[in-house]
Structures are given as structure tokens and as C-alpha cells.
Scaffold this motif. Structure first.
Motif, PDB file in Angstrom:
ATOM      1  N   ALA C 211      70.078  16.337 -22.545  1.00 45.17           N
ATOM      2  CA  ALA C 211      70.091  16.160 -21.087  1.00 45.17           C
ATOM      3  C   ALA C 211      69.041  17.061 -20.450  1.00 45.17           C
ATOM      4  O   ALA C 211      68.928  18.231 -20.815  1.00 45.17           O
ATOM      5  CB  ALA C 211      71.465  16.516 -20.543  1.00 45.17           C
ATOM      6  N   ASN C 212      68.261  16.516 -19.523  1.00 46.94           N
ATOM      7  CA  ASN C 212      67.269  17.337 -18.837  1.00 46.94           C
ATOM      8  C   ASN C 212      66.958  16.736 -17.475  1.00 46.94           C
ATOM      9  O   ASN C 212      67.147  15.533 -17.254  1.00 46.94           O
ATOM     10  CB  ASN C 212      66.002  17.468 -19.691  1.00 46.94           C
ATOM     11  CG  ASN C 212      65.290  16.147 -19.890  1.00 46.94           C
ATOM     12  OD1 ASN C 212      64.484  15.750 -19.054  1.00 46.94           O
ATOM     13  ND2 ASN C 212      65.605  15.442 -20.976  1.00 46.94           N
ATOM     14  N   PRO C 213      66.509  17.573 -16.549  1.00 47.69           N
ATOM     15  CA  PRO C 213      66.287  17.097 -15.169  1.00 47.69           C
ATOM     16  C   PRO C 213      65.326  15.910 -15.076  1.00 47.69           C
ATOM     17  O   PRO C 213      65.518  15.020 -14.249  1.00 47.69           O
ATOM     18  CB  PRO C 213      65.711  18.334 -14.476  1.00 47.69           C
ATOM     19  CG  PRO C 213      66.247  19.501 -15.246  1.00 47.69           C
ATOM     20  CD  PRO C 213      66.312  19.031 -16.673  1.00 47.69           C
ATOM     21  N   MET C 214      64.290  15.877 -15.923  1.00 47.57           N
ATOM     22  CA  MET C 214      63.323  14.788 -15.827  1.00 47.57           C
ATOM     23  C   MET C 214      63.966  13.441 -16.134  1.00 47.57           C
ATOM     24  O   MET C 214      63.738  12.458 -15.429  1.00 47.57           O
ATOM     25  CB  MET C 214      62.148  15.028 -16.777  1.00 47.57           C
ATOM     26  CG  MET C 214      61.079  13.932 -16.682  1.00 47.57           C
ATOM     27  SD  MET C 214      59.641  14.269 -17.734  1.00 47.57           S
ATOM     28  CE  MET C 214      60.233  13.661 -19.325  1.00 47.57           C
ATOM     29  N   PHE C 215      64.747  13.372 -17.211  1.00 45.19           N
ATOM     30  CA  PHE C 215      65.410  12.110 -17.548  1.00 45.19           C
ATOM     31  C   PHE C 215      66.300  11.665 -16.382  1.00 45.19           C
ATOM     32  O   PHE C 215      66.349  10.494 -16.020  1.00 45.19           O
ATOM     33  CB  PHE C 215      66.269  12.267 -18.809  1.00 45.19           C
ATOM     34  CG  PHE C 215      65.500  12.287 -20.099  1.00 45.19           C
ATOM     35  CD1 PHE C 215      64.111  12.365 -20.127  1.00 45.19           C
ATOM     36  CD2 PHE C 215      66.170  12.231 -21.320  1.00 45.19           C
ATOM     37  CE1 PHE C 215      63.406  12.386 -21.336  1.00 45.19           C
ATOM     38  CE2 PHE C 215      65.478  12.252 -22.534  1.00 45.19           C
ATOM     39  CZ  PHE C 215      64.104  12.334 -22.532  1.00 45.19           C
ATOM     40  N   LYS C 216      67.013  12.624 -15.805  1.00 38.63           N
ATOM     41  CA  LYS C 216      67.961  12.335 -14.722  1.00 38.63           C
ATOM     42  C   LYS C 216      67.221  11.805 -13.488  1.00 38.63           C
ATOM     43  O   LYS C 216      67.685  10.893 -12.811  1.00 38.63           O
ATOM     44  CB  LYS C 216      68.698  13.623 -14.374  1.00 38.63           C
ATOM     45  CG  LYS C 216      70.010  13.425 -13.634  1.00 38.63           C
ATOM     46  CD  LYS C 216      70.668  14.785 -13.388  1.00 38.63           C
ATOM     47  CE  LYS C 216      71.949  14.633 -12.594  1.00 38.63           C
ATOM     48  NZ  LYS C 216      73.013  14.009 -13.385  1.00 38.63           N
ATOM     49  N   LEU C 217      66.063  12.411 -13.223  1.00 37.55           N
ATOM     50  CA  LEU C 217      65.306  12.027 -12.032  1.00 37.55           C
ATOM     51  C   LEU C 217      64.551  10.717 -12.230  1.00 37.55           C
ATOM     52  O   LEU C 217      64.600   9.816 -11.390  1.00 37.55           O
ATOM     53  CB  LEU C 217      64.296  13.144 -11.691  1.00 37.55           C
ATOM     54  CG  LEU C 217      63.388  12.876 -10.490  1.00 37.55           C
ATOM     55  CD1 LEU C 217      64.208  12.897  -9.212  1.00 37.55           C
ATOM     56  CD2 LEU C 217      62.270  13.923 -10.415  1.00 37.55           C
ATOM     57  N   LYS C 218      63.853  10.597 -13.358  1.00 38.75           N
ATOM     58  CA  LYS C 218      62.948   9.458 -13.535  1.00 38.75           C
ATOM     59  C   LYS C 218      63.651   8.238 -14.113  1.00 38.75           C
ATOM     60  O   LYS C 218      63.252   7.101 -13.837  1.00 38.75           O
ATOM     61  CB  LYS C 218      61.799   9.843 -14.473  1.00 38.75           C
ATOM     62  CG  LYS C 218      61.003  11.059 -14.066  1.00 38.75           C
ATOM     63  CD  LYS C 218      60.062  10.763 -12.915  1.00 38.75           C
ATOM     64  CE  LYS C 218      59.162  11.978 -12.635  1.00 38.75           C
ATOM     65  NZ  LYS C 218      58.292  11.772 -11.477  1.00 38.75           N
ATOM     66  N   GLY C 219      64.658   8.445 -14.942  1.00 44.17           N
ATOM     67  CA  GLY C 219      65.299   7.329 -15.628  1.00 44.17           C
ATOM     68  C   GLY C 219      65.722   6.190 -14.699  1.00 44.17           C
ATOM     69  O   GLY C 219      65.301   5.041 -14.893  1.00 44.17           O
ATOM     70  N   PRO C 220      66.532   6.482 -13.688  1.00 42.76           N
ATOM     71  CA  PRO C 220      66.990   5.389 -12.823  1.00 42.76           C
ATOM     72  C   PRO C 220      65.833   4.679 -12.123  1.00 42.76           C
ATOM     73  O   PRO C 220      65.858   3.451 -11.956  1.00 42.76           O
ATOM     74  CB  PRO C 220      67.887   6.115 -11.809  1.00 42.76           C
ATOM     75  CG  PRO C 220      68.338   7.359 -12.522  1.00 42.76           C
ATOM     76  CD  PRO C 220      67.180   7.754 -13.381  1.00 42.76           C
TER      77      PRO C 220
END
Lengths: 294, 294, 294, 294
Positions: C211-220
Motif C-alpha cells: 500500500a502506498n499513497p501513489m497507488f491510492k491517488l492515481k489508481g482510481p
């Protein structure tokens, strides 16, 4: 026809000799002047400096070790620039990058001279046999004038347009060659690890649609882990890096060449840079039989 | 010499014809029996079923479309198994995977028959000209007995050891071919985007150490974006997948083949699977000139 | 404490404002001087030129758009060099390459000044919140003196040694980020094509060890094919190229980064260079459902 | 609530204990029955065979070592199949491939039972803490009924649809994880070879947009070349192979995962398969300082 010739290492010496034997009047120079001796005995003249050669010759050909040597011979004291002028041509057949060629081109043409870059494909044997492939670019008029010499030195010459194209064409060819070397190495490794005879694999390749002289020459040596340096791995890797950089400028995605380049880099990191570029096989092939945890 | 022949599609028909012309007494069978007509007119006998062919022939050769057809001809009612027995040999020259070969081998040998897998390298033209390359594996005694037939059908045959090795050797060769096709495509793309003539690039390749028939044949068509299917891309990608899987079993790392495989997969995802495998060039080559944000 | 501040674009303005609010006496300059107005109203002084700012300030910080701007501000008429001298320090927080930093460093130190490169990790929001990560390298004494300012601007600062190390550290971080973005994009594509919910896939990633902020931000946003440029793809690709070049110098083989770089290049070639670097997903994700030949 | 529990290795024991502590009446079985002792002392019942457990329990959970164990427990004499019937549910939380799940599903549902595959993300510690992530797929009704147990065992459970989706989701997550591990390893290698502190590099990563628990946990150990096996490299490589195979079915091109997979294969070939998957760093990192020919 009078022609100057700068640089008498292995390739240059063979080329100058071929020109001499074909009836050209050749004035030679080499940084170690004593290396001129053999050719002088066979009828060549000698110049004390590159400038001296240029002053005596309508066209001067250079075959030097690397970009640094190519630049020195032009720009140093006693260099080509001191005598190049309108009516004279300078043909650099050394393998250099496009930037080096462009620098030399600018200096020569500023003096009124004509310039041609003309790197070759092929090494010692083709040089001796006059079977080089010549990739010329620059002044078309000079190319046309040089055809009699190119006909002696090579089996085929190409005129590729503006200066830099010769160097770039060589990079593209070497990039394909580097990917193919990895393809061969992976094939050999897979054949061996699958219980197939590697030599039979090579024999089969050699009969089919992808048969090529490189596989035939290098394959058996790779099975023997023998990599006498015909084309050093570090130079192959440098060419792949430059080819990938060339592609980067125009956003050409080349994942296979990129993967091959990383394999060559790995080989370099293990100290194999001075061996033949087929030594990439050392990092592709499967390690000894023990210890594998399937 | 009596020989049976099962499967008269393009390749099989040409091969059976060559045997007939060379003096073999050939009994043929094809699922659509009417396709036997031409050969019968030239002197062949016809069998109503694969079993009928086997009963009449000491050796039976099969050349079928795919693994499913190869299995059917052996195991179905009226199939090879019903008549194969000690003293008879069955030679499957179809291109099938190692597993299929092993299944057929087990069934044949359980009945006392001898089995040889013998996939070929080469397509229609080499089949017609008797210039195939034959990759045989299985019963050595049967291989030796089949040499007179192989000499008619191919320019060279290899005996590769145990059943499965023929299929695997073909995978390794095709893997190298797939990597090379990508190497060519990347080279063409880089040449074009760098302002070099793609045709001249091909001409230069063809004179050097990596010159090979595939580059010569496919290169010019790729420049034209012409991909008539000689070897469909989806089959090439399947072979690369199987070759990588074979490597996985023994932990052979093959990053260049892996990168090439992903390119073929991308091409498949864009619906190019039924074109020639050179159509991978469609996803490698640089898109039109507009819109590039350097 | 007196500090100069050059460059008031989005990032610079937020940073200068934070310094002002924390009690620093700040003299500001911007190429378009009118942009200084807001800060002047809040108590800042204004300099007419970079030189004027330096003359008034013991330490001057710069936050400029790119290497060209960073060089101009130092070397042009009215530039930093005209007033820098012993006892003064210059801290360039712009994102520039190591070569640019080294050039500026040489010029500043030749005049007796002290130099620090201090590129940051983080964009608009962290700049506003004083939560940047500061990668400083150069003169340790100047770093120590700048800590009060760095404490205001960032949540953490690092001293990395000699000039160039700040730029290089940023390259290495961005290289890892680029590979991870491709990993995410491939995962999203595979999830989608396998009939799994892409959003659920993201939810699961967000609960686990990667889990990391980039995945959370860019994924959706990637699921929506939405790529508003926070970090333009062409800049990400440039950083990967430079990181790979840095690796080349020491023969570091990095096949995953190389593969990611080629994907970014492909995206660039399709005109996606000005979108966010997450737009690489456009070339990774599977094309529409039609036409696939399995 | 009554629940059966099959398999008391490290993970299973911790999970059964959590259920017991939360008030479930648990009947346990383990192939080595003596391992049941501890739980029995804490109030669990014991079954002599899997069938005995199923006969006593409305729902039975299994947590077994691998696909072979998962199949045995269901199909062998005294196995789950002997007692499963309408009104009973079987929940396999072992990590198995989709094919194994589908086989078990078919057998269970043929007997009238309900089936759920529910592999977990997380290892020993999360199992002890009831913090697993549960990826369930199969019979929705059974999922709903199992929620009280899942709430005890995990911090979050997902229902992913039809059987096979749980296994596939795990593959996709692990594929991304494998690419990221390579990205980290390459970054560490590049940092080190560029004269940057590897620990500082990790510190910087940990403050930014790509900070994640795995980098934080594994990074420092990789610097020390310490790879105690939490998730063995050979299992990671197997998952990447299966994920790539899953992608192959739908022609998903994943060059970064493919490159990462080849790196793991290289590590396997060097005998590192039983170490932690972070041991891929051994083949990425630059060899000692000597012998490099730049």
C-alpha cells in the motif's frame, strides 16, 4: 589517382595496401611513423604530418582508432585543418559518433574543404579482401569522386545523405546485431538446459530462415565459452546505449533492444567488457547444475 | 518400399507426391477422402481409414493440422491404434507439443509399435521441393528405417533422442526467430525515425554478418505494412510462450525472449493474431508524425 | 533572519510565503515583477534583479522552472554572480540535472560564495503545507545555516554530500516510482481482463504490504482514464532515461526500469507526453474487447 | 457457532485459536493429530479425520500447506467428501491455484455442499492478530454466513464472485509486488553504485508518495544481504509465472512484470529459490568493485 591515407593500424594498413596494389598513388602517415615503412617499400610516399599528407593529396582518407584520435588528427598542430582547402576532400572512415563527425565536418567545410564520413562494416578479414561495406554520408560530390577508391576497399558502398547518417546507420545495424546475439545466447541456454544438443541446435539454425554468418561463427565458440575479442563487449554495449539514446530523441520504444542492453551491462559489471560481445553468453547461460530450487 | 500417408493438406499432399515420384508405394488417407483422388491417379492406393492404411503399410507417416487432429487419427474409431502392432512404425510429422507426442508414443508402444515424432522446419515451398528440415525423436531403429523417406522429403534430418525433443527443438528455434523478428522491427523503426532509408538499412543488413533469409524476405514487406500470413502471429506467440514455459522449468532467464513475447502479446491484443508474425511491426513502429510531445 | 527568494511560480510563492509567516525577512524577485505584489503586501521586500536580492541577503534561495531558468538567473546580466561573494550563500531548490548544478556551483564558488543544491520531493500541496522533502548537497556549512529555513519549508531535509548527489538521488527515486507506476498499470490491466473488479483490486492493494499513497491517488483516476498532469509523463520519461544513463556509467543492469522506460517512450510516441505520467496506462491497458485472436 | 478447522500449521493454529477465543465452538483436525493438543486444552474438540470434523460442523474451514494437501483432505479416505452434504459449507483458505479450487468446488457442490475459496493476504503476524485480508469467492450465501468468522480472522474480507477469482486476485497482487521488489532492488543498486547512501535512499522513499510497508521492512535487510524467507523466492516466481500465463490468455502485454519474472528466474537458477523473494537483490546488485571495464 593521388590519395592520402592517415592511420595504419590493422584495418588502415590493409586498406592502404589495397589502394596501392590497385594503382593508386598513396601518401601515408601514422602517428608511429615507423609503421609506414612496409608500405613505403611497396611504393607509397610518406608524409611527416597529417597536414603534409593533405598538402600532397587531392583526397585524404583517415582510418583511426576512436573519436579522440579522429579529432586529434584534424585539429592538432600539424593536423588536417592546416592544409585542407577548396578543391581538397577529407574522408573519415573511422568509427565515430555523429557528434564527432559533425565537429570535423564543420571545421573542414569552414576551410572550404569537402567532407565525407564513411564508417565501415566489417573487420580485419574484409578489410584485407576489399570486402568492406562502406556507409558514407556528407558531400555527395566527394562521394562520387571517391567511388574508385571505395570500389577497391569495399564490396559495396552506400551514400546515406547528410553527415551523421553514416554513424547512425552503424548504430542501428549494431543494435539489431546485439539483440540477435542475445537471442542466440538464450536459445543456446534453453537448448542446453532442456537436454538438447547445443551443436545440433546450431546446425538446425544454420539450415533455416534465420541462418546467418554471425550465428555460424560465434555459436560454436559460445558453447566452448571462448570469447576472443573481435568486437569487444563494452563497445557493443556502448553502441546499444547510443542507439537507444537515438531512439529516445524520437520516442521510439524498443523493449527488446533495451533488454539486450541490460544484459550487456550485466556482463560489463562482471568484468567481461574486454571480451568479445558474444561473452554476454556468460551471464545468460544457466549456472552449474547444483543448488537449483525448482 | 511401402509407406502409408495420413493427411493430404497442402504440406502433406506435396510430401506424399514426392514419395510417390521417388518410387515409394504409397497408401494415402485424408479425412475428406476426395482429396486422395489426385494422388490415386498418379499411382497411390487409398485407405478408407487410418487403420486401413496402417494395416497395409510397414511404416505410416502422418502430417496433420494440429494436436487435436494428431490425437484423433490415432485414438478415434478406425484410428491408427486399431492396427498398429509389433513390426510396424508410426511417424508423426505434424507440429504438436511434447505432451501430445508423449501421449501418442505411449499408446503406440503399448501396442508393440514403434513411434517417431518428426516435426519439420519449412513450409509449402520446401515441402514441394523436398527441402524440409526434419527434427526426429523417439525410436532410433525406426528413424534409421525411415531415412530413405526422409531423404526424399527433406534436405536434412536430425535424430534428437527421446520423444518430446523434436517438439522442444522446434520451440527453441522459433523462440530465437521471434526475438530476431522484433530486433528487425525495432531496427526498421529506429532507422525510419532517424531519417535513414529503411530499404537502405535492409540492403546493408543483407551484406553483413547478420544477413539472413528471413530479414530479406520479411523486411521489405514490413516497410509496406504487408503481412500475408505465412506463419500466423498467434502461433508464433504461442510458441514463445511455450518456450518460456520450458525455460521456466529449469529456471532459464531469457529477458530478450520475454520482451519479444510481450510485444507479440500486444499485437495479439490489437487483433493482429491472424496476420503474419511480422505484423508485430505494427506495434513497434512509430505512430504517425503528429502529436509527439518530446 | 534575512533571506532572498528568486522565483515565485506556484511552488516558489508558497515557499516564500511560509518563510515570511515564520518570521524570516524575505526579499523576493520574479522575472515578472508584478508577481511579487502579493508577498510585498504581506511584508516582503522586493529586488529589481537577482543581483539586487543577493546584495541584500546573506542567503538566497531559488526555485525556478527548469535548468535554463536556473542558469539564466545566475549568469545573465543582473544575475546572482554579480553580487555573490564570500560570506554569502546560494541555495538552488529547482529541479535540475547534476551538470547544471555543477556549473552553477563552480561559478558561485569561484566568486567566494557558498553553494547548495536542494531539490525537493513533493509538489504544490506539500509546498503550501511546509511538508516538502529536501535533498540537499554541496557546502555542509551552508546546509547547517539553512536548517531553520528548511525546517519551515519541509518536513525533513537530508544532506547528501557533494554537489550532484541531490539531483542524482531524485533520479533514483523517480526511477523506482516509474517502475512502480507501470507495475500498477499492468496489475490494473490484468485484473480487468481477468474479470476482476479493478476497484476491489485497488482496495486490496491498499490494505497490504505494498500500500502506498501513489497507488491510492492515481489508481482510481487510471480506471477512469483521467490523467490531469501533476507530473508530466515526458518529464518522468526523461528522469528514467537519465537514471538509466547514470546506471550505464557504472554498468548497473536494471531490466525492470528499462522495460518501464520503453513503455513511457511508447506513450510519448503516441502524444501522451504532456499528460500525467500515469497516462502510461493508456498503452498498457488492453484495447477494446473486439478483434482479439486468441 | 460451530465451526470445523482443518490444518494446524503456523497460520492455521493461530486462526483456530482466534476463533476459539472469540467464542466459536471449534472442532479441529491436523494430519499429525498431536498438534491438536494445545487447542483441545483450550476448549476445542478434536476430529479423527476431516470427515469426522465435517460431520460435526455446519461450516468447516481449511488452512493447508499447498494444492496437494488441499486436494488430499477433500478426496482421500476419511476426507471431507465423505460427510459433506446439503446444509454444510466448506471454506478453503489455503493458497491454491484456480484449477485446484475449481476441482474442489465441483466435488463439494456435486454432494450438495456449498464451497468458498478464501485465500488470505498476510502471514504469521497478521494471522495471530486477526488482521488477515480475506479474498473470498464462490457461494455468496456461504460467504455471508462466514462473515462472523471472517471478522475474527481478518481486518477485511472481500467477496470476489465466482470460484477462481480469489486465487487470481492473489496472483495479480503478487505480480505487482514482484515488480515492485525488483524496482526497489534496482533503485538500491543504482543508489549504491552512484555513491549515494542506500539507507538515506530508503529514508527518502519512506517519506514520499511511494512509501510502503514492504520497502520499509525489506529494504534495510537487502542492504545487509539478509533474506530470511518470509515468502520464498520460488513461490514468488511461480506466482509471477502464473500471473503472466493468466495475462497470456487474454493477450495482456506486461513487459515490466515479464522482466521482473526473468530476474526471479535468474535468482532461482543461482539456487536462491528458498530464500526470501527479496533475494532477487543478489542478482540485481552490482558485483564487487573489481574488474569492471567501463
Amino acid at each position: 589517382m593521388d590519395v592520402g591515407f592517415l592511420g595504419l593500424r590493422i584495418m588502415g594498413k590493409a586498406m592502404a595496401l589495397n589502394l596501392l596494389r590497385s594503382g593508386f598513388r598513396v601518401t601515408v602517415w601514422n602517428r608511429t611513423l615507423s609503421k609506414c615503412q612496409g608500405l613505403v617499400e611497396l611504393g607509397a610516399s610518406m608524409g611527416e604530418t597529417p597536414a603534409a599528407v593533405v598538402s600532397k593529396s587531392k583526397y585524404t582518407i583517415a582510418m583511426l582508432a576512436d573519436p579522440i584520435a579522429a579529432l586529434s588528427v584534424v585539429f592538432e598542430k600539424g593536423g588536417v585543418l592546416e592544409q585542407i582547402c577548396e578543391g581538397k576532400g577529407y574522408i573519415d572512415m573511422s568509427t565515430v559518433d555523429a557528434d564527432t563527425s559533425l565537429k570535423i565536418n564543420e571545421a573542414i567545410t569552414n576551410k572550404g574543404g569537402k567532407f565525407l564520413e564513411a564508417p565501415v562494416s566489417g573487420s580485419k578479414k574484409p578489410a584485407e579482401d576489399g570486402q568492406l561495406i562502406i556507409l558514407a554520408a556528407g558531400e555527395k560530390e566527394l562521394y562520387d569522386a571517391a567511388i574508385p577508391a571505395f570500389d577497391v576497399l569495399g564490396k559495396k558502398s552506400f551514400f546515406l545523405g547528410s553527415v551523421g547518417n553514416g554513424a547512425n546507420m552503424k548504430l542501428v545495424v549494431n543494435m539489431v546485431m546485439g539483440s540477435m546475439m542475445n537471442a542466440l545466447s538464450e536459445g543456446l541456454s534453453l537448448a542446453g538446459s532442456s537436454g538438447l544438443s547445443q551443436q545440433t541446435f546450431l546446425d538446425i539454425l544454420d539450415l533455416g530462415a534465420i541462418a546467418n554468418p554471425m550465428f555460424k561463427l560465434k555459436g560454436p565458440a559460445m558453447i566452448q565459452s571462448s570469447y576472443p575479442p573481435a568486437f569487444p563487449l563494452k563497445h557493443q554495449q556502448k553502441d546499444m546505449r547510443l542507439a537507444l539514446a537515438l531512439g529516445d530523441e524520437n520516442a521510439v520504444s524498443m523493449p527488446v533492444a533495451a533488454a539486450a542492453n541490460e544484459a550487456f551491462k550485466k556482463a560489463r559489471s562482471l568484468g567481461l567488457g574486454d571480451l568479445d560481445f558474444s561473452a554476454v553468453h556468460e551471464i545468460v547461460k544457466v549456472a552449474g547444475s547444483s543448488g537449483e530450487a525448482k
